[in-house]
Design an enzyme around this catalytic site. Structure first.
Site, mmCIF file in Angstrom:
data_model
loop_
_atom_site.group_PDB
_atom_site.id
_atom_site.type_symbol
_atom_site.label_atom_id
_atom_site.label_comp_id
_atom_site.label_asym_id
_atom_site.label_seq_id
_atom_site.Cartn_x
_atom_site.Cartn_y
_atom_site.Cartn_z
ATOM 1 N N TYR A 84 6.878 0.800 23.221
ATOM 2 C CA TYR A 84 8.298 1.123 22.810
ATOM 3 C C TYR A 84 8.738 2.019 23.791
ATOM 4 C CZ TYR A 84 6.618 5.224 20.214
ATOM 5 O OH TYR A 84 5.882 6.402 19.607
ATOM 6 N N GLU A 85 10.217 2.291 23.960
ATOM 7 C CA GLU A 85 10.859 2.984 24.985
ATOM 8 C C GLU A 85 10.767 2.489 26.217
ATOM 9 O OE1 GLU A 85 13.160 5.269 23.726
ATOM 10 O OE2 GLU A 85 11.606 5.851 22.540
ATOM 11 N N GLY A 86 10.730 0.865 26.384
ATOM 12 C CA GLY A 86 10.679 0.500 27.446
ATOM 13 C C GLY A 86 9.107 -0.100 28.139
#
Lengths: 596, 247
Positions: free
Chosen positions: A439-441
């Protein structure tokens, strides 16, 4: 067994000793945060994490979150722990005093974040996301929005989310469909479906403030047509208390591999009233304010889980007696030796330990830059800090979370069969850590960000913020003496990094796929050099401390031994990364798509 | 009413103590030190009295090395108002502690002195009682409930037979037992405020108290390791064994 106790001594080391000469410190605005005060803060945070958050980590994992009649119930103990957490002022740790925050330096804040994530990653997400949301509102919201929302979010009374992902678009947000229609009174009606929304709905706070990416009616296609909106679950009344519900509903929660006590929600917005944050069409920029701080925090999440995994493994390796040391009994008074006598078990423990200490040292450096960027009186220092953060953000995010999963995996291995059993508590670390790589890229996206955006930016100016201190250190310390082997190894890895940088830059000019093919290995190589630099500096400081007869011999001695292990048994991976980068994209792209 | 709370810096309850190789004491080098847990309960009780409007000021005092300042700061962060450190590097036995506290109590004139019933390092369980005797004040030890009303305090004590409530005329001495309350976590704003609260440093000599040890420690050793038990086949053998061992 989950046995976490915050590594306060190492935290004090990276906070007060390791980076004293990096040129980011000595910020007048932060001078009140003297070591005795930060010690007191870290100690109380450690106590809170151990006594309140750790005991509900495994039970939270077993119980998970439940959606009942549109309301999400967090696991037993979470609401009470959150109340204590907010009352203790911990939600307001690093926030601006203007909004009721405590204005703590990031250098301290990140250490507290690490402790929270070590003791209970799922719990940490709730206040963590709120902090990200307040950052975006602070940076881009109107004064009216700030006044109405920030004090309550900073105090932890209300929480926040970031709503980006939709069923058909994750990494490629240009495809998103949620829409916002202006109402003529400055507000908008927001409609759309969002998925994977952490803390989208829960029972910890009386209101939840969603930051939602959506399109205005006349917006162009792609990312340039995206704006950011603030949409509360309940519309605040005149007196600021939560009023009528705002058409925000949680349709379902995901059943996940790990991080089970954190509610991951599908959110529906149905003509929900919202307000624009920042300018129309600048939603991605506003969101990236939040994303960039969050990415560093996700790296810290990884480090936190890695540390907890290491401590659980070290405890078990000393406790579990089985067989005898290869060289003969080392604990003859016991029926068998504890498994820590075995070289292969020690390989795993030392690897985890070196990863954690290396990452902690690097994150402390980046945190100091975060403080300098915000508070340094010198424009030159602010610029250098900002360059360094831009460069290191993808490294911290991807390297720390990759290594965290490795650590959690090794911890399971140390436990043998028991590690695969839920009661041992260590398999939870592997499942929880896994998401941080995504997550978050995703970590792949981080590597692309590093190679594609950060390397070439401003003619390599970001790189210089990192390369200069490393080469200066090598030059200054490459002299005969006990540090020589370490400095030489660092110089070799640094040379490989410089060479790879030139190779990647050259090839990518002609063929962008070459940048993509090199990216993951390049990020790892940079991470190894950064950790190596931190370990070499740490060794120098520890050596001096021992030479001058420090009382804390045990700590400095262990630091040098861990650093030596890193240089002899982990840093050589730099050569492997270098060779992979050198090989280029050819063998990656050779196989035809339909043969897969 | 002023409340005086003595606090002691001791080895943290989570740490496994190691005896020094030469047998002169417990190895405290680089060992985590914290406030004695019973003293935390005492500080908490004082804060609750203040929150109820019974107490007006809480003064914490510690006797020991310079680092005991940290322990005092912890108490200030919990909510105490000011601190006194009586600084000495020497070992201070309960009687000397009681004498020092007597001097301070005479100066400060508190309505209540609340102490931990014992410290978890030497487990002496003497200071509160000695202090009461030296001051000639009433004492309510091992308290599980403290209620101040007017000029008296009712202290519910945990005694062997159950609970006993004594009523003491103020000023009085109370020592805390484990179940009196659950100490709070210091909040972040209070930790920051604690830094600027007053902390006075004195020495035993300033107070005119002689602290020379009256006891001599001959040797400190680890308790013997527990040896394995034996299995008996039946009740008869058990009884026979017990008789043999003259139990």
């Amino acid at each position: 067994m989950q046995v976490y106790d915050a590594p306060l001594r190492d935290m004090r080391f990276v906070l007060n000793e390791l980076h004293a000469d990096d040129g980011f410190g000595d910020i007048p605005a932060l001078s009140e945060f003297t070591p005795d005060l930060t010690d007191a803060i870290l100690e109380e945070a450690a106590r809170f994490c151990r006594d309140v958050l750790l005991p509900i980590n495994r039970s939270g994992d077993e119980e998970g979150c439940h959606l009942e009649n549109g309301v999400v119930r967090t696991p037993a103990g979470f609401a009470q722990a959150y109340k204590q957490f907010a009352e203790g002022g911990w939600t307001a740790l690093a926030s601006d005093p203007e909004w009721g925050g405590q204005g703590l330096p990031e250098a301290v804040n990140k250490l507290v974040e690490e402790m929270i994530c070590s003791s209970n990653l799922s719990f940490g997400l709730y206040p963590g996301l709120t902090h990200g949301a307040t950052t975006a509102i602070e940076g881009h919201g109107s004064d009216a929005l700030k006044q109405a929302y920030l004090p309550k979010m900073v105090s932890g009374q209300w929480s926040g989310t970031m709503c980006l992902t939709e069923p058909h678009c994750g990494t490629d947000l240009g495809l998103l469909r949620s829409r916002a229609v202006p109402q003529g009174d400055g507000s908008y009606k927001v409609t759309g479906s969002k998925i994977f929304i952490s803390a989208g709905e829960h029972d910890l706070t009386e209101n939840i403030i969603h930051l939602v990416l959506a399109r205005l009616p006349d917006a162009p296609k792609g990312v340039k047509g995206i704006s950011l909106f603030l949409v509360p679950k309940y519309l605040p009344k005149e007196d600021g208390t939560p009023g009528q519900s705002n058409g925000v509903a949680c349709a379902a929660i995901e059943h996940k591999m790990g991080l089970k006590a954190s509610a991951t929600c599908q959110m529906n917005f149905d003509d929900s009233t919202g307000w624009l944050v920042g300018e129309p069409g600048k939603g991605m920029a506003a969101m990236f304010t939040m994303m960039n701080t969050e990415r560093v925090s996700v790296g810290i999440q990884g480090l936190g889980v890695g540390e907890a995994a290491y401590q659980a493994a070290a405890w078990y390796a000393k406790d579990r007696i089985q067989g005898r040391a290869l060289s003969g009994p080392k604990y003859p008074e016991q029926a068998a030796d504890p498994i820590i006598v075995h070289p292969d078990v020690r390989r795993m423990l030392m690897t985890m330990r070196a990863y954690n200490e290396g990452c902690r040292a690097l994150s402390a450096w980046v945190s100091r830059a975060l403080d300098a960027e915000k508070h340094s009186p010198e424009p030159e220092v602010r610029q250098r800090a900002s360059d360094f953060i831009a460069l290191m953000t993808p490294v911290v995010k991807a390297l720390f979370t990759d290594l965290a999963f490795d650590s959690a995996n090794l911890a399971v291995q140390c436990y043998g069969g028991h590690g695969y059993i839920r009661e041992s508590g260590v398999e939870q670390y592997a499942r929880d850590a896994r998401i941080t790589m995504i997550y978050e890229g995703t970590n792949g996206v981080q590597a692309l960000d590093l190679v594609g955006r950060k390397l070439g930016a401003h003619m390599g100016r970001y790189l210089r913020s990192f390369f200069h201190p490393v080469s200066a250190f090598i030059e200054e310390n490459n002299v005969d003496g006990p540090m020589k082997p370490m400095v030489e190894a660092l110089a070799k890895a640094f040379g490989a990094l410089q060479l790879s940088t030139a190779t990647v830059a050259q090839r990518a000019l002609k063929d962008p796929e070459e940048a993509g093919a090199a990216s993951a290995d390049y990020l790892r190589l940079m991470g190894l050099v950064a950790m190596g630099y931190c370990f070499a500096k740490a060794t120098k400081i520890a050596g001096l401390q021992l030479f001058f007869g420090s009382e804390d011999k045990r700590f400095y001695d262990a630091k040098i031994k861990t650093a030596t292990f890193f240089f002899e048994r982990i840093l050589p991976q730099a050569t492997a990364s270098f060779l992979a980068i050198k090989a280029g994209k050819k063998s990656l792209m050779a196989l035809e798509d339909d043969v897969f | 009413m002023k409340v005086l709370v003595p606090v002691k810096r001791v080895i943290d309850y989570n740490v496994k103590p190691r005896v020094k190789a030469d047998g002169t004491g417990v190895d405290l080098a680089n060992v985590k030190m914290s406030m004695n847990p019973f003293d935390e309960i005492a500080v908490e009780e004082a804060i609750r009295l203040k929150e109820k409007g019974v107490a007006t000021e809480i003064v914490v005092v510690s006797i020991g090395v310079a680092k005991a300042q940290e322990t005092l700061r912890t108490a200030l962060a919990m909510g105490a108002d000011r601190a006194i450190l009586v600084q000495t590097d020497d070992e201070v036995e309960p009687l000397a502690v009681a004498k020092i506290l007597k001097t301070i109590a005479t100066e400060e004139a508190p309505g209540l002195v609340i102490l931990g019933k014992q410290a978890i390092d030497d487990d002496a369980n003497q200071t509160g009682q000695m202090l009461a005797a030296l001051l000639g004040w009433g004492q309510g030890t091992f308290a599980s409930k403290v209620e101040v009303s007017g000029e008296t305090v009712a202290v519910t004590r945990e005694v062997d037979g159950g609970l006993e409530t004594v009523s003491l005329k103020l000023p009085a001495i109370v020592t805390t037992d484990l179940r009196l309350n659950e100490p709070r976590y210091a909040s972040l704003p209070n930790i920051m405020k604690a830094k600027s609260k007053p902390l006075a440093t004195k020495t035993p000599a300033d107070l005119g108290v002689e602290i020379a040890s009256r006891l001599k420690t001959l040797k400190v050793t680890e308790p013997p390791k527990r040896s394995a038990g034996i299995k008996v086949a039946d009740v008869d053998e058990l009884v026979a064994r017990l008789k043999e061992m003259a139990i």
